[in-house]
Design an enzyme around this catalytic site. Structure first.
Site, PDB file in Angstrom:
ATOM      1  N   ARG A  81      -7.745 -48.808   1.113  1.00 52.11           N
ATOM      2  CA  ARG A  81      -7.086 -48.290   2.311  1.00 52.11           C
ATOM      3  C   ARG A  81      -5.634 -48.763   2.361  1.00 52.11           C
ATOM      4  O   ARG A  81      -4.770 -48.112   2.934  1.00 52.11           O
ATOM      5  CB  ARG A  81      -7.820 -48.739   3.582  1.00 52.11           C
ATOM      6  CG  ARG A  81      -7.346 -47.972   4.830  1.00 52.11           C
ATOM      7  CD  ARG A  81      -7.935 -48.541   6.112  1.00 52.11           C
ATOM      8  NE  ARG A  81      -7.450 -49.874   6.355  1.00 52.11           N
ATOM      9  CZ  ARG A  81      -8.190 -50.878   6.829  1.00 52.11           C
ATOM     10  NH1 ARG A  81      -9.460 -50.688   7.127  1.00 52.11           N
ATOM     11  NH2 ARG A  81      -7.664 -52.071   6.999  1.00 52.11           N
ATOM     12  N   TYR A  85      13.726 -31.797  10.797  1.00 53.65           N
ATOM     13  CA  TYR A  85      12.365 -31.285  10.640  1.00 53.65           C
ATOM     14  C   TYR A  85      11.669 -31.269  12.003  1.00 53.65           C
ATOM     15  O   TYR A  85      11.551 -32.310  12.659  1.00 53.65           O
ATOM     16  CB  TYR A  85      11.599 -32.145   9.631  1.00 53.65           C
ATOM     17  CG  TYR A  85      10.219 -31.632   9.349  1.00 53.65           C
ATOM     18  CD1 TYR A  85      10.032 -30.455   8.630  1.00 53.65           C
ATOM     19  CD2 TYR A  85       9.109 -32.296   9.811  1.00 53.65           C
ATOM     20  CE1 TYR A  85       8.764 -29.980   8.378  1.00 53.65           C
ATOM     21  CE2 TYR A  85       7.837 -31.820   9.564  1.00 53.65           C
ATOM     22  CZ  TYR A  85       7.670 -30.658   8.850  1.00 53.65           C
ATOM     23  OH  TYR A  85       6.417 -30.184   8.604  1.00 53.65           O
ATOM     24  N   LYS A 118       7.039 -31.529  -1.061  1.00 51.80           N
ATOM     25  CA  LYS A 118       8.017 -30.502  -1.371  1.00 51.80           C
ATOM     26  C   LYS A 118       8.487 -30.643  -2.829  1.00 51.80           C
ATOM     27  O   LYS A 118       7.698 -30.478  -3.718  1.00 51.80           O
ATOM     28  CB  LYS A 118       9.172 -30.587  -0.365  1.00 51.80           C
ATOM     29  CG  LYS A 118       8.703 -30.687   1.101  1.00 51.80           C
ATOM     30  CD  LYS A 118       7.972 -29.455   1.595  1.00 51.80           C
ATOM     31  CE  LYS A 118       7.300 -29.660   2.952  1.00 51.80           C
ATOM     32  NZ  LYS A 118       8.150 -30.175   4.012  1.00 51.80           N
ATOM     33  N   ASP A 145      16.064 -38.843   5.780  1.00 49.44           N
ATOM     34  CA  ASP A 145      15.112 -37.880   5.232  1.00 49.44           C
ATOM     35  C   ASP A 145      15.879 -37.064   4.197  1.00 49.44           C
ATOM     36  O   ASP A 145      16.710 -36.225   4.540  1.00 49.44           O
ATOM     37  CB  ASP A 145      14.555 -36.995   6.358  1.00 49.44           C
ATOM     38  CG  ASP A 145      13.535 -35.966   5.863  1.00 49.44           C
ATOM     39  OD1 ASP A 145      13.492 -35.709   4.642  1.00 49.44           O
ATOM     40  OD2 ASP A 145      12.799 -35.408   6.699  1.00 49.44           O
TER      41      ASP A 145
HETATM   42  C1  LIG Z   1       7.949 -30.934   5.125  1.00 49.22           C
HETATM   43  C2  LIG Z   1       8.963 -31.851   5.639  1.00 49.22           C
HETATM   44  C3  LIG Z   1       8.597 -33.029   6.311  1.00 49.22           C
HETATM   45  C4  LIG Z   1       7.159 -33.373   6.578  1.00 49.22           C
HETATM   46  O1  LIG Z   1       6.450 -33.600   5.395  1.00 49.22           O
HETATM   47  P1  LIG Z   1       4.865 -33.345   5.227  1.00 49.22           P
HETATM   48  O2  LIG Z   1       4.604 -33.750   3.840  1.00 49.22           O
HETATM   49  O3  LIG Z   1       4.618 -31.889   5.517  1.00 49.22           O
HETATM   50  O4  LIG Z   1       4.201 -34.212   6.247  1.00 49.22           O
HETATM   51  C5  LIG Z   1       9.611 -33.856   6.740  1.00 49.22           C
HETATM   52  N1  LIG Z   1      10.913 -33.564   6.548  1.00 49.22           N
HETATM   53  C6  LIG Z   1      11.301 -32.444   5.910  1.00 49.22           C
HETATM   54  C7  LIG Z   1      12.750 -32.178   5.711  1.00 49.22           C
HETATM   55  C8  LIG Z   1      10.342 -31.555   5.438  1.00 49.22           C
HETATM   56  O5  LIG Z   1      10.732 -30.429   4.812  1.00 49.22           O
END
Ligand SMILES: *Cc1c(COP(=O)(O)O)cnc(C)c1O
Length: 381
Positions: free
Chosen positions: A51, A103, A201, A176
């Site tokens: 975990r 996001y 992504k 991010d």
């Molecule tokens: C998709 C995305 C997220 C969230 O990620 P998940 O893997 O879907 O939880 C956060 N920031 C950006 C820019 C994204 O494209």
């Protein structure tokens, strides 16, 4: 040796990993949930309970640390889980700045749950240094969260300048960097403290794994707090997903460079199209954040662009309905190209214009992609 090697080489070979036991060129997947203690009650392998952690994560985490030039990395069960761990590591009463363009699900979660939890939140235009400076409350502001390019307007935030504003106040800067990817941007080298990616992504790149990651510049008390949050919540990917993620990362540079080149080509072509009122892409000189993008993105401007369709919301939705090759779906960063009408996904309060279509450019032939868009736009004429 890997010190002098180019990032492409490190990614392709996953830092040259070979399994000690079997000499396999792909590391094994550990499905175990628990590990043997030695007679003295210690854990000589360092593995305790799955975990909290899993040896299958290590090669991917080592590669991410290397690509981002950080001190350590952690995989998470999703990009959201990775981002949330940073906010949960703060204390009630702490003040955070988040971007106006970011996001959408993460923004909603912060403004809803983290506000209830006691964080003080200000939503700021992160392309405006004066606005950021004015929003900082010395001694109370703990975190500036950036997303650059910011989804889905691809807004640019100047990481180095913002880090310089944050530093005197001991404010954590987290980025991010899902859209920029380690191929184009390394936020830690520009002064950020933490980088986050939705590994779902580009890092994985094949639309078959949900995962996220954080990479830190310093393995400090905050990082250990984040590690504890992950261990207690079990917000870790499954071992199979971690293995698929490493597989995907081996082709990261090939995929992202191709997507970025195609996105630039599509942006240039569509910018001249009379049925398109605006193309949003950091690589276009006419784009308002182009100068910042040139400063902090190398080798391309990413595989994401947006177009505003003349004729408004109905024309945009109708265009998305007529594509044959592009897939009408949410998400981004996969080998197949996706198209989405974002305003209807994000709903009330979104900064996204209703005539906007978001395009995630995959690795198909760019002219096939262009021709499909042109035929879809045709009936709007
Ligand atoms: C998709 C995305 C997220 C969230 O990620 P998940 O893997 O879907 O939880 C956060 N920031 C950006 C820019 C994204 O494209």
């Amino acid at each position: 040796m890997s010190q002098q090697l180019k990032p492409e080489t490190n990614a392709a070979q996953a830092l040259g990993i070979v399994d000690n036991e079997t000499q396999a060129v792909v590391p094994p997947v550990s499905h175990a949930t628990t590990y043997i203690r030695a007679e003295d009650n210690s854990y000589p392998s360092g593995n305790v309970y799955a975990r909290a952690d899993n040896p299958t994560f290590k090669p991917a985490e080592a590669l991410l640390t290397k690509l981002e030039q950080g001190a350590d990395a952690m995989l998470f069960s999703s990009g959201m889980a990775a981002a949330m761990a940073v906010f949960k590591a703060l204390k009630p009463g702490d003040h955070v700045l988040i971007p106006r363009v970011m996001y959408w699900s993460l923004r909603n979660w912060i403004c809803d749950h983290m506000a209830n939890w006691g964080l003080q939140i200000d939503v700021v235009d992160m392309s405006d240094l004066a606005a950021i400076s004015a929003a900082i409350r010395p001694g109370i502001t703990r975190l500036i969260w950036l997303e650059t390019p910011g989804n889905p307007l691809w807004t640019q935030s100047d990481i180095a300048e913002i880090a310089a504003l944050a530093k005197p106040h001991n404010i954590i800067v987290a980025v991010d960097s899902t859209i920029g990817t380690p191929v184009h941007t390394q936020p830690l080298t520009l002064g950020a403290d933490i980088v986050m990616h939705s590994a779902t992504k580009y890092l994985n790149g094949h639309s078959d794994v949900i995962s996220g990651t954080l990479i830190c510049k310093q393995n400090d008390a905050l990082w250990q707090r984040i590690r504890t949050i992950r261990a207690h919540e079990g917000s870790v990917p499954g071992p199979q997903d971690a293995s698929l993620l490493l597989r995907g990362m081996r082709t990261l540079f090939l995929r992202v460079k191709h997507s970025s080149a195609s996105a630039l080509y599509l942006a240039e072509q569509l910018q001249q199209d009379p049925r398109v009122s605006e193309v949003l892409y950091p690589g276009l000189p006419s784009f308002s954040g182009h100068d910042i993008a040139c400063k902090q993105m190398q080798g391309g401007f990413g595989g994401m662009l947006s177009i505003r369709v003349k004729g408004g919301e109905q024309a945009a939705i109708a265009t998305a309905a007529r594509v044959k090759l592009w897939k009408r779906a949410t998400s981004l960063g996969g080998v197949e190209s996706l198209i989405e009408h974002r305003a209807s996904v994000e709903g009330e309060g979104t900064p996204v214009p209703t005539d906007l279509l978001r395009l995630s450019v995959g690795i198909e032939d760019p002219d096939d992609l262009l021709n499909d868009l042109l035929q879809a736009l045709d009936s709007n004429a």
